[in-house]
Scaffold this active site. Structure first.
Site, short mmCIF file in Angstrom:
data_model
loop_
_atom_site.label_atom_id
_atom_site.label_comp_id
_atom_site.label_asym_id
_atom_site.label_seq_id
_atom_site.Cartn_x
_atom_site.Cartn_y
_atom_site.Cartn_z
N LYS A 168 0.83 -1.20 0.00
CA LYS A 168 0.00 0.00 0.00
C LYS A 168 0.87 1.26 0.00
O LYS A 168 0.59 2.22 -0.73
CB LYS A 168 -0.93 0.00 1.23
CG LYS A 168 -1.80 1.24 1.38
CD LYS A 168 -2.84 1.38 0.29
CE LYS A 168 -3.50 2.75 0.25
NZ LYS A 168 -4.37 3.06 1.35
N LYS B 63 1.03 11.98 5.45
CA LYS B 63 1.37 10.86 6.34
C LYS B 63 1.84 9.65 5.54
O LYS B 63 2.89 9.06 5.82
CB LYS B 63 0.12 10.48 7.16
CG LYS B 63 0.34 9.27 8.08
CD LYS B 63 -0.96 8.51 8.38
CE LYS B 63 -1.49 7.75 7.19
NZ LYS B 63 -2.51 6.72 7.46
#
Lengths: 297, 297
Positions: B173, B241
């Site tokens: 991911k 992030k």
């Protein structure tokens, strides 16, 4: 249509082949005699020089590496005459090469003084798109004018864009290549990271192709990245040139271009490392971890 | 299947809806009571607290913003108990959130000490993919084990990847988001340049979508970029992030990450400018030229 074609390299040759296959009568020229041989076998005629080609046809396509070469082919150089040496007023030249919009505008003006209309018509879709005849063609002219050459463009492209004025084709092409070559640089960084984490490139590619990171570049380059097959394709040298032209546009316009600039640096480093004639995806060769030497018995 | 679902935000809510629509019996929890109301209307039950949810179901999905929240939901915090407070040995938690692989591994170990198997299963495909049930799901477990939950994953995703071990889902991911968010940053730079050159974003998008710069990001975001509609979607804060986690992986592995780092800086600047809760494509709002003030009569 009787069409001239100059520059039968990695992109030019498959485009010219598709023109012949579509039934156009082609007169071709490339300074390397061997580069036009496959087309002569298909029935195209090789012009002995550029003015002869200019005399024989009313519309010519160019597929050349950069602006200085385009200028020399169109206007001639100290060494030899160019296309305009044989052209007639009203003749049209479509330049499929990727060059800066300013170069295109200047050259169009000078060709215009000789009665020849030069129009930028850069193409996108990589060598595989050129072979399949599915390129995008970005034409720097109004649709009413360019539509008369529709049978020519339909033989090489699936998407024909009429952008209204000379230079706009190359602006769109540079914007596209800015994005495509940045996408490729980021993909190569991710692949080199995956190498270090022990994740196979094939797995990374399959997952990303189904996720938000999917792209044309990933789809077309994955097989070669997995095989570490960095043969061209589209040279590192040209990626460096195109991104450089995009950055110049950004500088002139006062636009931020930090991501594209890092991608440009990466292609530049590959160039300095002697990888300029590899495919632009060959920057992965620069980023990937050194492979352990093969043990000899 | 009787399934727990914690975190019904931008991504979680449409996924939970698809689970209900597929016939699963859902028990939901979100600390904001209003966030689960649409699911209760569809027949889902709201758990009064996390240990109650942990007691009621044998498999729970989490869709949460970051690692500290995931940890608090699973293990509890000083303020309240977590899922494991009610769980039984053998229970399974799939964490659909995007967190660092090290956080996942540590949390899986601590949950494992309580008999609960925590598995990373981050998803990709943006809010539109969550709504359509066409996400990619990257499961950090072996296929033999994860296949028993196939009906659950099929309700939210079109592409289910079994990556063999805990943490691998999040690695894939992060690699994907590294690529996707870099692609988006380069696209926004190109759009802001086009703005300055007077080329409509719609034209740029249409041309690039048919050219080598085509991408999932362009396809999904073009309409919003043209409309200057930067509502989320996927927050700038989360882009910052996720790219930060990808850069941390790269640093640890000794991989070059210059392009991704510039993209990360761009999301960081947008954050500092107070745009953190816009969609991540809202970095274009930072790059685009100031618009002339509207004349008032």
């Amino acid at each position: 249509m009787h069409v001239g074609f100059v520059g039968t390299g990695n992109m030019g040759l498959p485009m010219a082949k598709n023109l012949v296959k579509a039934g156009h009568q082609l007169m071709v020229y490339d300074r390397r005699i061997e580069a036009t041989a496959p087309l002569e076998e298909m029935g195209a005629t090789r012009a002995p020089d550029l003015p002869s080609l200019g005399r024989a046809v009313r519309v010519t396509l160019l597929s050349l590496p950069d602006a200085p070469v385009v200028e020399a082919v169109v206007l001639g150089s100290t060494a030899s005459e160019g296309l305009v040496g044989g052209a007639r007023p009203g003749d049209v030249i479509f330049d499929l090469s990727t060059v800066g919009p300013e170069s295109t505008r200047r050259l169009a003006e000078r060709a215009g003084q000789r009665g020849v209309r030069l129009i930028d018509a850069p193409v996108s879709g990589s060598v595989s798109g050129a072979e399949a005849g599915t390129l995008a063609v970005m034409i720097g002219a109004e649709a009413e004018f360019a539509r008369q050459f529709e049978p020519v463009f339909r033989a090489i492209g699936a998407s024909i864009f009429h952008l209204g004025e000379v230079g706009k084709g190359n602006i769109l092409k540079l914007l596209n290549n800015y994005v495509a070559l940045s996408n490729q640089a980021a993909l190569c960084e991710a692949m080199a990271l995956a190498d270090r984490l022990g994740i196979p490139r094939q797995t990374v590619g399959e997952v990303i192709a189904r996720s938000s990171g999917a792209s044309f570049i990933l789809e077309r380059k994955l097989e070669a990245l997995v095989a570490r097959d960095y043969r061209p394709g589209f040279f590192v040298d040209l990626a460096f040139k195109d991104l450089g032209l995009g950055l110049e546009l950004a500088r002139q316009a006062g636009a931020a271009a930090a991501v594209g600039e890092e991608a440009w640096r990466l292609y530049g480093r590959a160039r300095e490392a002697g990888l300029g004639k590899l495919d632009s995806s060959g920057v992965l060769g620069l980023l990937e971890p050194p492979r352990p030497p093969v043990a000899t018995p």
